[in-house]
Design a protein around this motif. Structure first.
Motif, mmCIF file in Angstrom:
data_model
loop_
_atom_site.group_PDB
_atom_site.id
_atom_site.type_symbol
_atom_site.label_atom_id
_atom_site.label_comp_id
_atom_site.label_asym_id
_atom_site.label_seq_id
_atom_site.Cartn_x
_atom_site.Cartn_y
_atom_site.Cartn_z
ATOM 1 N N MET A 161 12.176 -11.286 -18.402
ATOM 2 C CA MET A 161 10.998 -11.031 -19.233
ATOM 3 C C MET A 161 10.447 -9.627 -18.979
ATOM 4 S SD MET A 161 7.378 -13.073 -19.191
ATOM 5 C CE MET A 161 5.933 -12.358 -19.976
ATOM 6 N N VAL A 162 10.356 -9.248 -17.700
ATOM 7 C CA VAL A 162 9.841 -7.928 -17.351
ATOM 8 C C VAL A 162 10.729 -6.829 -17.952
ATOM 9 C CG1 VAL A 162 9.398 -6.321 -15.444
ATOM 10 C CG2 VAL A 162 8.707 -8.725 -15.242
ATOM 11 N N SER A 163 12.037 -7.051 -17.952
ATOM 12 C CA SER A 163 12.968 -6.047 -18.483
ATOM 13 C C SER A 163 12.765 -5.801 -19.971
ATOM 14 C CB SER A 163 14.411 -6.467 -18.210
ATOM 15 O OG SER A 163 14.793 -7.562 -19.041
ATOM 16 N N LYS A 164 12.115 -6.746 -20.656
ATOM 17 C CA LYS A 164 11.893 -6.604 -22.091
ATOM 18 C C LYS A 164 10.541 -5.968 -22.414
ATOM 19 C CE LYS A 164 14.831 -10.529 -23.377
ATOM 20 N NZ LYS A 164 14.881 -11.860 -24.030
ATOM 21 N N LEU A 165 9.710 -5.759 -21.402
ATOM 22 C CA LEU A 165 8.436 -5.092 -21.633
ATOM 23 C C LEU A 165 8.690 -3.613 -21.949
ATOM 24 C CD1 LEU A 165 6.303 -6.615 -18.719
ATOM 25 C CD2 LEU A 165 6.249 -7.254 -21.142
ATOM 26 N N PRO A 166 7.836 -2.979 -22.771
ATOM 27 C CA PRO A 166 8.080 -1.590 -23.163
ATOM 28 C C PRO A 166 8.302 -0.633 -21.997
ATOM 29 C CG PRO A 166 6.350 -2.531 -24.511
ATOM 30 C CD PRO A 166 6.662 -3.545 -23.444
ATOM 31 N N ARG A 167 7.556 -0.817 -20.913
ATOM 32 C CA ARG A 167 7.709 0.057 -19.749
ATOM 33 C C ARG A 167 8.466 -0.621 -18.616
ATOM 34 N NH1 ARG A 167 1.809 3.222 -19.687
ATOM 35 N NH2 ARG A 167 2.339 4.618 -21.439
ATOM 36 N N LYS A 168 8.980 -1.819 -18.880
ATOM 37 C CA LYS A 168 9.841 -2.553 -17.956
ATOM 38 C C LYS A 168 9.231 -2.692 -16.560
ATOM 39 C CE LYS A 168 13.939 -0.887 -20.391
ATOM 40 N NZ LYS A 168 14.073 -2.116 -21.197
ATOM 41 N N ARG A 169 7.953 -3.008 -16.541
ATOM 42 C CA ARG A 169 7.257 -3.176 -15.263
ATOM 43 C C ARG A 169 6.019 -4.037 -15.463
ATOM 44 N NH1 ARG A 169 4.552 2.930 -14.608
ATOM 45 N NH2 ARG A 169 3.027 2.686 -16.303
ATOM 46 N N LEU A 170 5.530 -4.599 -14.366
ATOM 47 C CA LEU A 170 4.252 -5.296 -14.344
ATOM 48 C C LEU A 170 3.190 -4.365 -13.800
ATOM 49 C CD1 LEU A 170 5.403 -8.684 -12.776
ATOM 50 C CD2 LEU A 170 4.906 -8.258 -15.197
ATOM 51 N N MET A 171 1.957 -4.624 -14.155
ATOM 52 C CA MET A 171 0.871 -3.833 -13.587
ATOM 53 C C MET A 171 0.498 -4.385 -12.210
ATOM 54 S SD MET A 171 -1.770 -3.179 -16.726
ATOM 55 C CE MET A 171 -2.361 -4.875 -16.699
ATOM 56 N N PRO A 172 0.124 -3.513 -11.280
ATOM 57 C CA PRO A 172 -0.453 -3.999 -10.020
ATOM 58 C C PRO A 172 -1.905 -4.373 -10.258
ATOM 59 C CG PRO A 172 -0.475 -1.612 -10.042
ATOM 60 C CD PRO A 172 0.227 -2.044 -11.314
ATOM 61 N N ILE A 173 -2.457 -5.227 -9.404
ATOM 62 C CA ILE A 173 -3.850 -5.632 -9.605
ATOM 63 C C ILE A 173 -4.804 -4.444 -9.503
ATOM 64 C CG2 ILE A 173 -3.505 -8.031 -8.909
ATOM 65 C CD1 ILE A 173 -4.591 -7.357 -6.181
ATOM 66 N N GLU A 174 -4.407 -3.402 -8.794
ATOM 67 C CA GLU A 174 -5.268 -2.219 -8.650
ATOM 68 C C GLU A 174 -5.457 -1.467 -9.962
ATOM 69 O OE1 GLU A 174 -3.389 -3.235 -4.781
ATOM 70 O OE2 GLU A 174 -2.577 -2.799 -6.787
ATOM 71 N N ALA A 175 -4.634 -1.782 -10.972
ATOM 72 C CA ALA A 175 -4.723 -1.072 -12.244
ATOM 73 C C ALA A 175 -6.077 -1.245 -12.923
ATOM 74 C CB ALA A 175 -3.605 -1.542 -13.183
ATOM 75 N N LEU A 176 -6.769 -2.338 -12.619
ATOM 76 C CA LEU A 176 -8.064 -2.607 -13.242
ATOM 77 C C LEU A 176 -9.235 -1.968 -12.499
ATOM 78 C CD1 LEU A 176 -7.695 -6.413 -14.069
ATOM 79 C CD2 LEU A 176 -7.002 -4.458 -15.453
ATOM 80 N N ASN A 177 -8.992 -1.502 -11.285
ATOM 81 C CA ASN A 177 -10.101 -1.067 -10.425
ATOM 82 C C ASN A 177 -11.007 0.005 -11.028
ATOM 83 O OD1 ASN A 177 -9.103 -2.895 -8.632
ATOM 84 N ND2 ASN A 177 -8.549 -1.427 -7.034
ATOM 85 N N PRO A 178 -10.466 1.093 -11.609
ATOM 86 C CA PRO A 178 -11.365 2.120 -12.153
ATOM 87 C C PRO A 178 -12.279 1.587 -13.253
ATOM 88 C CG PRO A 178 -9.145 2.999 -11.904
ATOM 89 C CD PRO A 178 -9.055 1.509 -11.695
ATOM 90 N N THR A 179 -11.742 0.742 -14.115
ATOM 91 C CA THR A 179 -12.547 0.193 -15.203
ATOM 92 C C THR A 179 -13.612 -0.755 -14.676
ATOM 93 O OG1 THR A 179 -10.685 0.389 -16.722
ATOM 94 C CG2 THR A 179 -12.457 -1.102 -17.370
ATOM 95 N N ILE A 180 -13.229 -1.623 -13.737
ATOM 96 C CA ILE A 180 -14.200 -2.543 -13.148
ATOM 97 C C ILE A 180 -15.298 -1.778 -12.418
ATOM 98 C CG2 ILE A 180 -14.510 -4.334 -11.395
ATOM 99 C CD1 ILE A 180 -13.222 -5.336 -13.982
ATOM 100 N N SER A 181 -14.917 -0.745 -11.687
ATOM 101 C CA SER A 181 -15.904 0.055 -10.965
ATOM 102 C C SER A 181 -16.912 0.672 -11.928
ATOM 103 C CB SER A 181 -15.195 1.153 -10.161
ATOM 104 O OG SER A 181 -16.135 1.918 -9.440
ATOM 105 N N PHE A 182 -16.428 1.209 -13.034
ATOM 106 C CA PHE A 182 -17.322 1.815 -14.021
ATOM 107 C C PHE A 182 -18.243 0.787 -14.663
ATOM 108 C CE2 PHE A 182 -17.833 2.510 -18.657
ATOM 109 C CZ PHE A 182 -18.814 3.494 -18.600
ATOM 110 N N LEU A 183 -17.684 -0.314 -15.147
ATOM 111 C CA LEU A 183 -18.462 -1.292 -15.905
ATOM 112 C C LEU A 183 -19.513 -2.003 -15.067
ATOM 113 C CD1 LEU A 183 -15.702 -2.923 -18.138
ATOM 114 C CD2 LEU A 183 -17.417 -1.230 -18.824
ATOM 115 N N THR A 184 -19.362 -2.002 -13.750
ATOM 116 C CA THR A 184 -20.330 -2.657 -12.867
ATOM 117 C C THR A 184 -21.294 -1.670 -12.219
ATOM 118 O OG1 THR A 184 -18.700 -2.569 -11.076
ATOM 119 C CG2 THR A 184 -18.828 -4.622 -12.340
ATOM 120 N N SER A 185 -21.271 -0.430 -12.646
ATOM 121 C CA SER A 185 -22.104 0.611 -12.036
ATOM 122 C C SER A 185 -23.230 1.046 -12.960
ATOM 123 C CB SER A 185 -21.242 1.833 -11.688
ATOM 124 O OG SER A 185 -20.879 2.527 -12.870
ATOM 125 N N ASP A 186 -24.117 1.883 -12.433
ATOM 126 C CA ASP A 186 -25.191 2.448 -13.249
ATOM 127 C C ASP A 186 -24.643 3.249 -14.421
ATOM 128 O OD1 ASP A 186 -26.927 1.355 -11.420
ATOM 129 O OD2 ASP A 186 -27.492 3.251 -10.484
#
Length: 255
Positions: free
Chosen positions: A211-236
């Motif tokens: 299944m992963v080999s059929k993804l456009p970039r042939k990889r899964l995201m690491p959980i850290e991929a969300l960190n910048p967005t979460i940090s922003f959305l929960t901040s001032d």
């Protein structure tokens, strides 16, 4: 290297924090200086995470919370408030899944998916919002709902999950609309396929690798991929961002 205290003075509550992205979000907010409340059905499973967060130099606590039960959600907020004051930063992350064709899915599993992924989001966000609206500074409120790209696209073999996450997406938009005047920011994040503790066995199997080999970039995201967005959305800094639905999926589903 010094860490910017982007969340200093905040009190954050994260549901579904016993593993995976929920635990990672707790680390993000702790590194930002927030007081962190981690919630799951069994608080004893969170003790190691609490110790890890405290080692970062912040205050942290674990609360028992079954997001499908209103009294449990209220009790979790009561415990958090008793120790830290009003929870102003909420991440509704608890979620479950069951794979398989709709024709084979037991109705009990369908109901459980809706109960956690949609009802649970509603109860978690509503209770936090109620308390923010009674506080002296509701405009400090930051709410993030974890949905899925499955809430925006139909994924094969995940009918019940997709339906529940579509509900979560609309809850985010509706809460943002309802609380726009008191300036509580409510936003929704829709991740793509990620490697977590829950799905590691599947994605490392032969079928999962295919299944992963059929993804456009042939990889899964690491959980850290969300960190910048979460940090922003929960901040001032997110004071002017509300009602947004942000898909982070490494191009796995492009309209």
């Amino acid at each position: 290297m010094a860490t910017s205290k982007t969340h200093e003075g905040r009190v954050a509550l994260i549901t579904g924090a016993s593993s995976g992205i929920g635990a990672e979000f707790a680390r993000v907010l702790a590194r930002g200086g927030a007081k962190v409340v981690v919630a799951a059905r069994r608080a004893d499973r969170l003790q190691d995470l609490v110790k890890e967060l405290e080692a970062l130099g912040v205050e942290a606590m674990a609360v028992s919370m079954d997001v499908t039960e209103e009294t449990s959600v209220m009790a979790g907020y009561d415990a958090a408030e008793a120790r830290f004051g009003t929870v102003d930063t909420i991440i509704a992350n608890a979620g479950v899944n069951a794979e398989g064709w709709a024709t084979d899915l037991p109705i009990e599993e369908y109901d459980q998916i809706q109960a956690v992924n949609t009802r649970g989001v509603f109860l978690t966000v509503r209770e936090g919002g109620r308390r923010l609206l009674k506080s002296e500074a509701p405009d400090r409120g930051r709410v993030v709902i974890l949905a899925s790209m499955g809430g925006l696209h139909a994924l094969t073999g995940l009918v019940a999950y997709c339906a529940s996450k579509a509900g979560a997406v609309m809850l985010g938009r509706a809460f943002a609309n309802e609380w726009v005047r008191p300036r509580i920011s409510v936003n929704t994040v829709c991740p793509g396929y990620m490697l977590t503790d829950i799905n590691e066995e599947w994605f490392t199997s032969e079928a999962g690798q295919k299944m992963v080999s059929k993804l456009p970039r042939k990889r899964l995201m690491p959980i850290e991929a969300l960190n910048p967005t979460i940090s922003f959305l929960t901040s001032d800094a997110a004071a002017y961002t509300t009602g947004a639905v942000i898909k982070i999926d490494d191009g796995q589903q492009i309209d």
